[in-house]
Design a protein around this motif. Structure first.
Motif, short mmCIF file in Angstrom:
data_model
loop_
_atom_site.label_atom_id
_atom_site.label_comp_id
_atom_site.label_asym_id
_atom_site.label_seq_id
_atom_site.Cartn_x
_atom_site.Cartn_y
_atom_site.Cartn_z
N GLY A 180 0.79 -1.22 0.00
CA GLY A 180 0.00 0.00 0.00
C GLY A 180 0.83 1.27 0.00
N LEU A 181 2.11 1.18 -0.26
CA LEU A 181 2.97 2.36 -0.33
C LEU A 181 3.01 2.89 -1.75
CD1 LEU A 181 5.93 1.11 1.90
CD2 LEU A 181 4.12 2.72 2.54
N GLY A 182 2.90 4.23 -1.89
CA GLY A 182 2.90 4.84 -3.21
C GLY A 182 4.30 4.96 -3.79
N LYS A 183 4.42 4.60 -5.07
CA LYS A 183 5.71 4.66 -5.76
C LYS A 183 5.82 6.00 -6.49
CE LYS A 183 4.74 0.75 -7.82
NZ LYS A 183 4.82 -0.47 -8.66
N LEU A 184 6.80 6.80 -6.05
CA LEU A 184 7.03 8.11 -6.67
C LEU A 184 7.65 7.91 -8.04
CD1 LEU A 184 6.27 10.73 -5.25
CD2 LEU A 184 8.69 11.11 -4.74
N ASP A 185 7.47 8.88 -8.91
CA ASP A 185 7.97 8.73 -10.27
C ASP A 185 9.49 8.80 -10.38
OD1 ASP A 185 8.20 11.42 -9.75
OD2 ASP A 185 6.80 12.08 -11.30
N ASP A 186 10.20 9.00 -9.24
CA ASP A 186 11.65 8.92 -9.29
C ASP A 186 12.14 7.48 -9.25
OD1 ASP A 186 11.28 8.10 -6.70
OD2 ASP A 186 12.27 9.81 -5.75
N GLY A 187 11.20 6.53 -9.07
CA GLY A 187 11.54 5.12 -9.08
C GLY A 187 12.16 4.60 -7.80
N ARG A 188 12.31 5.45 -6.77
CA ARG A 188 12.97 5.03 -5.54
C ARG A 188 12.12 5.28 -4.30
NH1 ARG A 188 16.49 8.35 -7.99
NH2 ARG A 188 16.26 9.89 -6.31
N THR A 189 11.44 6.41 -4.24
CA THR A 189 10.76 6.83 -3.03
C THR A 189 9.41 6.14 -2.87
OG1 THR A 189 11.81 8.99 -3.29
CG2 THR A 189 9.98 8.85 -1.74
N LEU A 190 9.14 5.67 -1.64
CA LEU A 190 7.85 5.07 -1.30
C LEU A 190 7.19 5.92 -0.22
CD1 LEU A 190 8.86 1.29 -1.10
CD2 LEU A 190 7.83 2.50 -3.03
N LEU A 191 5.91 6.23 -0.42
CA LEU A 191 5.19 7.12 0.48
C LEU A 191 3.90 6.48 0.97
CD1 LEU A 191 5.46 10.45 -1.56
CD2 LEU A 191 6.92 9.72 0.34
N PRO A 192 3.56 6.66 2.27
CA PRO A 192 2.30 6.13 2.79
C PRO A 192 1.13 7.06 2.50
CG PRO A 192 3.50 7.20 4.55
CD PRO A 192 4.38 7.30 3.32
N ARG A 193 -0.07 6.51 2.52
CA ARG A 193 -1.33 7.26 2.44
C ARG A 193 -1.44 8.13 1.20
NH1 ARG A 193 0.13 7.46 7.91
NH2 ARG A 193 0.94 9.59 7.75
N VAL A 194 -0.99 7.61 0.07
CA VAL A 194 -1.16 8.28 -1.22
C VAL A 194 -1.80 7.29 -2.19
CG1 VAL A 194 0.76 9.89 -0.89
CG2 VAL A 194 1.19 7.65 -1.93
N LEU A 195 -2.25 7.80 -3.34
CA LEU A 195 -2.92 6.96 -4.33
C LEU A 195 -2.36 7.22 -5.72
CD1 LEU A 195 -6.61 7.36 -3.08
CD2 LEU A 195 -5.13 5.36 -2.81
N PRO A 196 -2.46 6.24 -6.61
CA PRO A 196 -1.94 6.42 -7.97
C PRO A 196 -2.56 7.63 -8.66
CG PRO A 196 -2.47 4.12 -7.58
CD PRO A 196 -2.99 4.88 -6.40
N GLY A 197 -1.73 8.36 -9.39
CA GLY A 197 -2.19 9.52 -10.14
C GLY A 197 -2.18 10.82 -9.36
N GLU A 198 -1.91 10.76 -8.07
CA GLU A 198 -1.90 11.98 -7.27
C GLU A 198 -0.59 12.74 -7.45
OE1 GLU A 198 -4.95 11.15 -3.59
OE2 GLU A 198 -2.84 10.63 -3.25
N GLU A 199 -0.74 14.06 -7.50
CA GLU A 199 0.44 14.92 -7.47
C GLU A 199 0.70 15.29 -6.02
OE1 GLU A 199 0.96 17.45 -11.48
OE2 GLU A 199 -0.77 18.03 -10.26
N VAL A 200 1.94 15.14 -5.59
CA VAL A 200 2.28 15.40 -4.20
C VAL A 200 3.57 16.21 -4.12
CG1 VAL A 200 1.24 13.19 -3.52
CG2 VAL A 200 3.71 13.31 -3.95
N SER A 201 3.77 16.80 -2.96
CA SER A 201 5.05 17.41 -2.64
C SER A 201 5.52 16.83 -1.31
CB SER A 201 4.93 18.94 -2.53
OG SER A 201 4.11 19.30 -1.44
N VAL A 202 6.82 16.72 -1.16
CA VAL A 202 7.40 16.14 0.05
C VAL A 202 8.32 17.17 0.68
CG1 VAL A 202 8.67 14.21 1.05
CG2 VAL A 202 7.29 13.84 -1.01
N ASP A 203 7.98 17.62 1.89
CA ASP A 203 8.81 18.60 2.60
C ASP A 203 10.11 17.94 3.06
OD1 ASP A 203 6.70 20.29 2.20
OD2 ASP A 203 5.93 20.16 4.26
N GLN A 204 11.04 18.79 3.48
CA GLN A 204 12.33 18.27 3.93
C GLN A 204 12.21 17.38 5.16
OE1 GLN A 204 14.94 21.64 4.47
NE2 GLN A 204 15.56 21.64 2.32
N ASP A 205 11.18 17.61 5.98
CA ASP A 205 10.98 16.76 7.16
C ASP A 205 10.20 15.48 6.85
OD1 ASP A 205 8.43 17.68 6.71
OD2 ASP A 205 8.15 18.57 8.69
N GLY A 206 9.90 15.26 5.56
CA GLY A 206 9.21 14.05 5.14
C GLY A 206 7.70 14.17 5.07
#
Length: 400
Positions: free
Chosen positions: A11-37
Motif C-alpha cells: 500500500g505504499l505509493g511509488k514516486l515517479d523517481d523510481g525510488r521513493t515510497l510514500l504512505p497514504r497516497v494513491l496512484p495519479g496523485e500529485e504530491v510534494s514532500v517537505d524536507q521533514d518528510g
C-alpha cells in the motif's frame, strides 16, 4: 511536485523517481514532500476519501482508509492477479468478499500504567509507543465493550516501567483474554485473577500460557459446529471472512465422500464439512487437534472425523496415504506448503481446495498442482483484514 505512479503490495505509493515510497497516497496523485518528510497532496485522486477512523494517521494499523472501497477491492484483486500471472497461471476471478467495519473478533492490545491511570491501545507502527484507539473502526462491539475490564487488568498486570499485552477474542459467553506480562504469578495473584474474571464476565483468563480460570468454555461456531480453540490459537479474523472461505471450500469439495483437511487448526473447515463427508484432519499443534476432536464428539449428526497431530512441513502425507481420499483441503501458514503440495500433485486426489493468506506462496504452490495436471478453475479473494495490505484467497483445483 511529483506524481504517484502506483502502489506496492503493502500500500505504499511509488514516486515517479523510481525510488521513493510514500504512505497514504494513491496512484495519479500529485504530491510534494517537505524536507521533514511531510507529504502534501496537491492533486487528490478521485478515489480518495476521508478516513472513517479518527485514529488513522496516528495508529498505523490500517494502511488504506484514505481510499474508497471500490479502489481497495480492485487493488487487492490485482495483488493476487499479479502473483498468479507471475507463475504463468490464469483463472476466473470471482467478486471479492470484504468483511464489514467493526467485524474483527480478535485483537492484540497493549497497555501501560501512567501517572493519571492507564493507557490501553495499539502500538504505533514501528514503535513501542501505545496509541489509545477508543473509536477503532475495525474491532467488534464486543471487543469495545471489553475495554473497561482490560483497563482494570492493566492495573494488576503492568508496572510503571513495563507494558502488558492482551490478546482478546470475542465469544458468545464473554471475552477470552490472554495476558502477556513480566509480572510473576503468585498463589495470591492467581486467586485475585479468578475473582477478577468472574466480576468482569470473562469467559477465560490466561496468564503467560497458564489458564487461570475458565468461567464458561469460550466456544466458536464453525459453520454450525462448536469447538473451543486453545487460548490464542489461530482463528479467522472475522466471522464474515470465515464464512466466505468456508462456502468456497464447501463448493470445491462438494460430492466428495472422504476429505483430508491439511493444516486443519481447530476445525474451521473439518467440522462443518463433516456434515456431509468423512474427514481426516491433520494439524501440527496437538492442542488444536484435541479441540477439533472434542468439537466433533460433542456435535450432532456428523460423519466420522479422525485426526492426527503431524508436522506437515517435515512429514507431509505421502501419495499412498492420500489414495483413500476424494478431495483435499489445505490451508497452510504464510510460508505455503511446498512439501505437502508436492505429494498432493503426484497423488490420485482429483479435487483440491487451497486456502492461503499469502498470494505469492499460493501462486508458487498452485503452479506445482497445475504442472501435475490440475486445472485452476477459479479464485475467490477474501478481504477480512479491511483497510490493510493483507489478503486471502481460495483456489479451486480439479483434474480428470
Amino acid at each position: 511536485m511529483a506524481m504517484i505512479e502506483g502502489l506496492t503490495h503493502l500500500g505504499l505509493g511509488k514516486l515517479d523517481d523510481g525510488r521513493t515510497l510514500l504512505p497514504r497516497v494513491l496512484p495519479g496523485e500529485e504530491v510534494s514532500v517537505d524536507q521533514d518528510g511531510t507529504v502534501r497532496i496537491i492533486t487528490p485522486s478521485v478515489d480518495r476519501v476521508a478516513a472513517p477512523c479518527r485514529h488513522f494517521k496516528t495508529c498505523g494499523g490500517c494502511a488504506m482508509q484514505h481510499a474508497n472501497d471500490v479502489f481497495v477491492a480492485s487493488w487487492k484483486q490485482e495483488i493476487v492477479r499479479k502473483a498468479v500471472t507471475a507463475q504463468g497461471l490464469t483463472a476466473e476471478f470471482r467478486e471479492i468478499q470484504t468483511s464489514p467495519p467493526q467485524s474483527r473478533r480478535r485483537a492484540k492490545f497493549a497497555g501501560q500504567r501512567t501517572k493519571k491511570g492507564v493507557m490501553l491501545g495499539f502500538y504505533a507502527k514501528g514503535s513501542d509507543t501505545i496509541i489509545a484507539v477508543p473509536d477503532c473502526q475495525l474491532i467488534t462491539v464486543g471487543l469495545h465493550d471489553a475495554r473497561p475490564a482490560l483497563e482494570a487488568l492493566i492495573m494488576i498486570a503492568a508496572s510503571r516501567k513495563s507494558h502488558v499485552s492482551f490478546t482478546v477474542t470475542e465469544t458468545a459467553v464473554g471475552p477470552d483474554v490472554s495476558v502477556e506480562t513480566e509480572k510473576e504469578l503468585t498463589s495470591q495473584l492467581r486467586m485475585e485473577l479468578a475473582v477478577f474474571a468472574q466480576k468482569h464476565g470473562l469467559s477465560r483468563l490466561v496468564w503467560q500460557d497458564e489458564v487461570i480460570v475458565t468461567m464458561q468454555p469460550p466456544a466458536q461456531d464453525f459453520g454450525g459446529v462448536s469447538a473451543v480453540p486453545p487460548a490464542g490459537a489461530f482463528l479467522q479474523a472475522t466471522k464474515h471472512g470465515e464464512a466466505a472461505l468456508r462456502d468456497a471450500v464447501s463448493e470445491i469439495t462438494a460430492g466428495a465422500n472422504r476429505i483430508v483437511d491439511l493444516f486443519a487448526g481447530s476445525g474451521t473447515f473439518a467440522l462443518p464439512l463433516s456434515k456431509g463427508a468423512e474427514i481426516h484432519a491433520v494439524e501440527g499443534e496437538a492442542d488444536m487437534i484435541a479441540a477439533l476432536d472434542r468439537g466433533w464428539r460433542d456435535g450432532k449428526n456428523l460423519k466420522r472425523v479422525t485426526s492426527e497431530t503431524r508436522d506437515l512441513f517435515r512429514r507431509p502425507l505421502e501419495p499412498d496415504e492420500l489414495r483413500k481420499f476424494d478431495a483435499a483441503v489445505i490451508d497452510p501458514p504464510r510460508a505455503g506448503a511446498e512439501a505437502q503440495i508436492a505429494t498432493l500433485a503426484v497423488s490420485a486426489i482429483k479435487k483440491v481446495a487451497m486456502v492461503s493468506c499469502n498470494p505469492v506462496t499460493f501462486a508458487r504452490d498452485a503452479k506445482t498442482l497445475v504442472a501435475a495436471g490440475f486445472t485452476l478453475n477459479w479464485l475467490q479473494v477474501v478481504d477480512q483484514f479491511r483497510w490493510s495490505p493483507h489478503v486471502e484467497v481460495v483456489g479451486s483445483f480439479t483434474r480428470k
